[in-house]
Write a protein that holds these residues in place. Structure first.
Motif, PDB file in Angstrom:
ATOM      1  N   PRO A 143      21.329  43.680  43.862  1.00 18.50           N
ATOM      2  CA  PRO A 143      21.518  42.333  43.329  1.00 18.50           C
ATOM      3  C   PRO A 143      21.782  42.244  41.839  1.00 18.50           C
ATOM      4  O   PRO A 143      22.291  41.234  41.366  1.00 18.50           O
ATOM      5  N   THR A 144      21.446  43.293  41.081  1.00 22.46           N
ATOM      6  CA  THR A 144      21.431  43.135  39.619  1.00 22.46           C
ATOM      7  C   THR A 144      22.255  44.222  38.947  1.00 22.46           C
ATOM      8  O   THR A 144      22.090  45.411  39.269  1.00 22.46           O
ATOM      9  N   PHE A 145      23.112  43.815  38.009  1.00 28.36           N
ATOM     10  CA  PHE A 145      23.745  44.806  37.148  1.00 28.36           C
ATOM     11  C   PHE A 145      23.001  44.793  35.826  1.00 28.36           C
ATOM     12  O   PHE A 145      22.969  43.776  35.129  1.00 28.36           O
ATOM     13  N   ASN A 146      22.385  45.917  35.492  1.00 26.56           N
ATOM     14  CA  ASN A 146      21.628  46.018  34.252  1.00 26.56           C
ATOM     15  C   ASN A 146      22.573  46.547  33.173  1.00 26.56           C
ATOM     16  O   ASN A 146      22.963  47.709  33.190  1.00 26.56           O
ATOM     17  N   VAL A 147      22.943  45.667  32.265  1.00 22.66           N
ATOM     18  CA  VAL A 147      23.937  46.028  31.250  1.00 22.66           C
ATOM     19  C   VAL A 147      23.417  47.156  30.376  1.00 22.66           C
ATOM     20  O   VAL A 147      24.148  48.084  30.025  1.00 22.66           O
ATOM     21  N   LYS A 148      22.138  47.071  30.041  1.00 18.01           N
ATOM     22  CA  LYS A 148      21.581  48.076  29.137  1.00 18.01           C
ATOM     23  C   LYS A 148      21.583  49.465  29.780  1.00 18.01           C
ATOM     24  O   LYS A 148      21.898  50.465  29.133  1.00 18.01           O
ATOM     25  N   LEU A 149      21.242  49.494  31.044  1.00 18.93           N
ATOM     26  CA  LEU A 149      21.193  50.778  31.743  1.00 18.93           C
ATOM     27  C   LEU A 149      22.537  51.150  32.357  1.00 18.93           C
ATOM     28  O   LEU A 149      22.696  52.258  32.867  1.00 18.93           O
ATOM     29  N   ASP A 150      23.498  50.202  32.334  1.00 14.23           N
ATOM     30  CA  ASP A 150      24.811  50.466  32.885  1.00 14.23           C
ATOM     31  C   ASP A 150      24.712  50.866  34.354  1.00 14.23           C
ATOM     32  O   ASP A 150      25.293  51.874  34.785  1.00 14.23           O
ATOM     33  N   GLN A 151      23.993  50.068  35.125  1.00 12.34           N
ATOM     34  CA  GLN A 151      23.773  50.475  36.516  1.00 12.34           C
ATOM     35  C   GLN A 151      23.540  49.263  37.412  1.00 12.34           C
ATOM     36  O   GLN A 151      23.042  48.221  36.973  1.00 12.34           O
ATOM     37  N   TRP A 152      23.920  49.437  38.671  1.00 12.81           N
ATOM     38  CA  TRP A 152      23.494  48.504  39.704  1.00 12.81           C
ATOM     39  C   TRP A 152      22.123  48.944  40.157  1.00 12.81           C
ATOM     40  O   TRP A 152      21.879  50.132  40.352  1.00 12.81           O
ATOM     41  N   TRP A 153      21.229  47.979  40.319  1.00 13.43           N
ATOM     42  CA  TRP A 153      19.881  48.352  40.723  1.00 13.43           C
ATOM     43  C   TRP A 153      19.198  47.218  41.452  1.00 13.43           C
ATOM     44  O   TRP A 153      19.714  46.090  41.502  1.00 13.43           O
ATOM     45  N   VAL A 154      18.046  47.554  42.020  1.00  8.79           N
ATOM     46  CA  VAL A 154      17.237  46.580  42.748  1.00  8.79           C
ATOM     47  C   VAL A 154      15.899  46.474  42.016  1.00  8.79           C
ATOM     48  O   VAL A 154      15.057  47.363  42.131  1.00  8.79           O
ATOM     49  N   PRO A 155      15.716  45.420  41.223  1.00  8.01           N
ATOM     50  CA  PRO A 155      14.499  45.347  40.400  1.00  8.01           C
ATOM     51  C   PRO A 155      13.211  45.480  41.203  1.00  8.01           C
ATOM     52  O   PRO A 155      12.224  46.032  40.710  1.00  8.01           O
ATOM     53  N   ALA A 156      13.205  44.994  42.441  1.00 11.16           N
ATOM     54  CA  ALA A 156      11.974  45.079  43.222  1.00 11.16           C
ATOM     55  C   ALA A 156      11.591  46.530  43.546  1.00 11.16           C
ATOM     56  O   ALA A 156      10.427  46.827  43.806  1.00 11.16           O
ATOM     57  N   PHE A 157      12.591  47.418  43.539  1.00 13.37           N
ATOM     58  CA  PHE A 157      12.328  48.846  43.793  1.00 13.37           C
ATOM     59  C   PHE A 157      12.872  49.589  42.579  1.00 13.37           C
ATOM     60  O   PHE A 157      14.029  49.995  42.551  1.00 13.37           O
ATOM     61  N   ARG A 158      12.019  49.766  41.595  1.00 12.28           N
ATOM     62  CA  ARG A 158      12.420  50.063  40.228  1.00 12.28           C
ATOM     63  C   ARG A 158      13.475  51.159  40.068  1.00 12.28           C
ATOM     64  O   ARG A 158      14.355  51.058  39.233  1.00 12.28           O
ATOM     65  N   THR A 159      13.372  52.217  40.814  1.00 12.68           N
ATOM     66  CA  THR A 159      14.285  53.340  40.588  1.00 12.68           C
ATOM     67  C   THR A 159      15.402  53.398  41.618  1.00 12.68           C
ATOM     68  O   THR A 159      16.067  54.418  41.760  1.00 12.68           O
ATOM     69  N   LEU A 160      15.616  52.325  42.333  1.00  6.60           N
ATOM     70  CA  LEU A 160      16.685  52.277  43.337  1.00  6.60           C
ATOM     71  C   LEU A 160      17.951  51.801  42.628  1.00  6.60           C
ATOM     72  O   LEU A 160      18.076  50.618  42.299  1.00  6.60           O
ATOM     73  N   ASN A 161      18.881  52.716  42.367  1.00  8.94           N
ATOM     74  CA  ASN A 161      20.014  52.332  41.537  1.00  8.94           C
ATOM     75  C   ASN A 161      21.225  53.262  41.731  1.00  8.94           C
ATOM     76  O   ASN A 161      21.110  54.338  42.314  1.00  8.94           O
ATOM     77  N   ILE A 162      22.363  52.793  41.245  1.00  8.02           N
ATOM     78  CA  ILE A 162      23.609  53.568  41.260  1.00  8.02           C
ATOM     79  C   ILE A 162      24.286  53.358  39.911  1.00  8.02           C
ATOM     80  O   ILE A 162      24.433  52.229  39.454  1.00  8.02           O
ATOM     81  N   TYR A 163      24.720  54.473  39.295  1.00  8.78           N
ATOM     82  CA  TYR A 163      25.302  54.360  37.956  1.00  8.78           C
ATOM     83  C   TYR A 163      26.186  55.576  37.705  1.00  8.78           C
ATOM     84  O   TYR A 163      26.034  56.615  38.352  1.00  8.78           O
ATOM     85  N   PRO A 164      27.124  55.478  36.767  1.00  7.65           N
ATOM     86  CA  PRO A 164      27.961  56.649  36.461  1.00  7.65           C
ATOM     87  C   PRO A 164      27.193  57.652  35.612  1.00  7.65           C
ATOM     88  O   PRO A 164      26.287  57.280  34.863  1.00  7.65           O
ATOM     89  N   ASN A 165      27.548  58.930  35.743  1.00  6.48           N
ATOM     90  CA  ASN A 165      26.882  59.933  34.909  1.00  6.48           C
ATOM     91  C   ASN A 165      27.380  59.797  33.466  1.00  6.48           C
ATOM     92  O   ASN A 165      28.316  59.027  33.204  1.00  6.48           O
ATOM     93  N   PRO A 166      26.754  60.499  32.513  1.00  4.69           N
ATOM     94  CA  PRO A 166      27.073  60.254  31.098  1.00  4.69           C
ATOM     95  C   PRO A 166      28.550  60.411  30.754  1.00  4.69           C
ATOM     96  O   PRO A 166      29.065  59.685  29.909  1.00  4.69           O
ATOM     97  N   ASP A 167      29.247  61.363  31.380  1.00  7.21           N
ATOM     98  CA  ASP A 167      30.665  61.525  31.018  1.00  7.21           C
ATOM     99  C   ASP A 167      31.606  60.765  31.953  1.00  7.21           C
ATOM    100  O   ASP A 167      32.826  60.917  31.867  1.00  7.21           O
ATOM    101  N   GLY A 168      31.059  59.972  32.852  1.00  7.67           N
ATOM    102  CA  GLY A 168      31.891  59.091  33.671  1.00  7.67           C
ATOM    103  C   GLY A 168      32.712  59.796  34.733  1.00  7.67           C
ATOM    104  O   GLY A 168      33.693  59.249  35.228  1.00  7.67           O
ATOM    105  N   THR A 169      32.323  61.007  35.120  1.00  4.88           N
ATOM    106  CA  THR A 169      33.105  61.749  36.110  1.00  4.88           C
ATOM    107  C   THR A 169      32.509  61.679  37.511  1.00  4.88           C
ATOM    108  O   THR A 169      33.111  62.150  38.470  1.00  4.88           O
ATOM    109  N   ALA A 170      31.318  61.136  37.633  1.00  7.16           N
ATOM    110  CA  ALA A 170      30.647  61.082  38.937  1.00  7.16           C
ATOM    111  C   ALA A 170      29.693  59.896  38.945  1.00  7.16           C
ATOM    112  O   ALA A 170      29.375  59.339  37.897  1.00  7.16           O
TER     113      ALA A 170
END
Lengths: 277, 211
Positions: A143-170
């Motif tokens: 439900p949430t895009f966290n701009v600071k963390l640059d990731q899609w995540w589910v705040p109710a399940f703190r570490t449930l998320n999807i985000y690009p790796n630091p160099d943007g290749t994966a």
């Protein structure tokens, strides 16, 4: 087992069962505080979290009102200056390749599902599942895009998320499991914008080095009804799935990451390429 | 069981800000530490630090909440601890010890928060509570432990939490709290005796009612 041991086990169980997770708003508040906090600064951290919440809410509401107003004025202005056809699909007959890491910042960051680089709407979706069952009907959008963390995540399940790796290749997918709150899978969905034979190449790596390494993850690639492939990945190992399949326009493919028996050190790096011949 | 508010009780553990240069204990069980994230955060990468907070925040907040027994105080303590971690992260010499270092900071933040708010909540003496008698047959272990735990002082709660929730050894707790191992053992012994007494008292209540 002695009575001392029994009491200790009882206390440990009670402490674990009554542990309160960090409120999601608190993470946001810490993140807001960071840019104003110098490591060399000794000034006070500011207003306590509880007192700041109403102030933040008013501030965010004001910013949103101004942003919506500006956006309304900007759209007609931009339309006059953008080249004709911008955002339209690429010409047919060319080889197309879809890469979720490259497409992560295409279009609006606030959109889930989001567009691909060819301007097709809703190609990528960042989802989570309530169990390990292959049941697309039960999947929900993060439900949430966290701009600071640059990731899609589910705040109710703190570490449930999807985000690009630091160099943007994966992309990095992180599922969730605790004793109290159960299991949640992290899922990436690709919805085919074409009717064609496509080659799917998915490489999963569990590359983190952690003090508590955990038991690895279980990854799967599914279409709407079938589990095409699944594999268990231990720490520091890589698994690759390569296949060619026929897809119809609008047909989904799911990449699913399950936490296994624990969620320690489970960040799973996914390199995914879907391409037409 | 009634809850009362009392004045500040003296803190024997003084909150100090000098964190660097102290030998830190090894990581407790149950933590998942990504060394690369710590190193990135030490170089000033806010995103890496945010992810560290995201991953360790639940356990840090749980420690603060168990020690303080108050959701708002725990949230404020966790927030202050996270900000302090960001300020001091460059001084952490061994990234592998981030988790124990973080425990130390959150415990200090919990003490500081308690002292700053000048409140101290304790649960009234269980033996003087008629509601405890009435509820005697229906009280399960969780309720008994809850009451016993609330009767402990903050110093005693802290050692119990670090030992039985965070999984630290006595030596590690001594290091985090800057106490002697003997003091830690003594506090743990007293705390567990108090918890046992609370459990046994509750077990006796139904018998007394039956008689």
């Amino acid at each position: 087992m002695s009575s001392d041991d029994q009491l200790e086990r009882q206390v440990e169980r009670w402490l674990a069962e009554t542990a309160r997770p960090m409120p999601p708003e608190l993470l946001d508040d810490v993140l807001l505080e960071l840019p104003r906090t110098s490591r060399r600064s000794w000034r006070p951290a500011g207003i306590p979290w509880r007192a700041r919440r109403p102030v933040l809410a008013v501030g965010i509401a004001a910013v949103l009102i101004v942003a919506v107003g500006l956006a309304g004025n900007a759209v007609p202005f931009l339309q006059r200056w953008l080249p004709a056809g911008a955002g339209s699909p690429a010409p047919t007959g060319l080889v197309r390749t879809w890469d979720p890491a490259a497409d992560f910042r295409v279009g609006s960051l606030a959109a889930n599902p989001s567009d691909d680089a060819y301007g097709n709407a809703g190609v990528w979706a960042y989802l989570y599942g309530p169990s390990t069952a292959q049941d697309p009907a039960s999947y929900a959008l993060m439900p949430t895009f966290n701009v600071k963390l640059d990731q899609w995540w589910v705040p109710a399940f703190r570490t449930l998320n999807i985000y690009p790796n630091p160099d943007g290749t994966a992309l990095e997918l992180h599922s969730f499991r605790t004793g109290n709150e159960g299991i949640r899978t992290a899922i990436l969905r690709w919805t085919s914008p074409v009717a064609a034979q496509v080659r799917l190449h998915a490489q999963f790596t569990l590359g983190q080095t952690c003090q508590v390494q955990g038991d690895g993850v279980i990854v799967s690639v599914d279409d709407a009804a079938t589990r095409l492939w699944t594999a268990a990945i231990p720490a520091h190992e890589t698994r690759t799935f390569d296949t060619t399949i026929a897809v119809e326009t609008g047909a989904p493919l799911y990449v699913v990451v399950e936490p296994g028996a624990d969620s320690n050190c489970d960040t799973t790096t996914l390199v995914l390429r879907i391409s037409t011949p | 069981v009634t809850v009362g508010t009392y004045g500040v009780r003296p803190m024997r553990v003084i909150v100090r800000l000098a964190i660097d240069g102290i030998t830190l204990p090894v990581a407790p069980r149950g933590w998942s530490l990504d060394r690369q994230l710590v190193e990135r955060a030490q170089r000033g990468d806010e995103t890496a630090f945010a992810m560290l907070v995201q991953r360790s925040g639940d356990r840090l907040h749980a420690v603060a909440h168990h020690i303080l027994r108050d959701s708002d105080l725990a949230a404020d303590a966790t927030q202050q601890a996270c900000i302090e971690m960001w300020r001091r992260l460059a001084q952490l010499r061994d990234p592998d010890r981030f988790d124990a270092w973080a425990y130390r900071i959150v415990v200090r933040a919990a003490y500081a928060e308690c002292r700053r708010r000048s409140v101290w909540r304790v649960v009234a003496d269980l033996s003087g509570s008629s509601s405890g008698m009435d509820a005697g047959h229906g009280v399960d272990d969780r309720d008994q432990l809850e009451r016993g735990f609330a009767r402990l002082s903050m110093d005693h709660r802290t050692v119990v939490v670090l030992k039985h929730f965070s999984g630290l050894s006595n030596a590690e707790i001594a290091d985090v709290l800057e106490l002697s191992e003997g003091t830690v053992r003594s506090r743990l012994y007293y705390a567990m005796q108090t918890l046992r007494a609370a459990l046994e008292a509750d077990q006796r209540l139904p018998e007394a009612v039956a008689r």
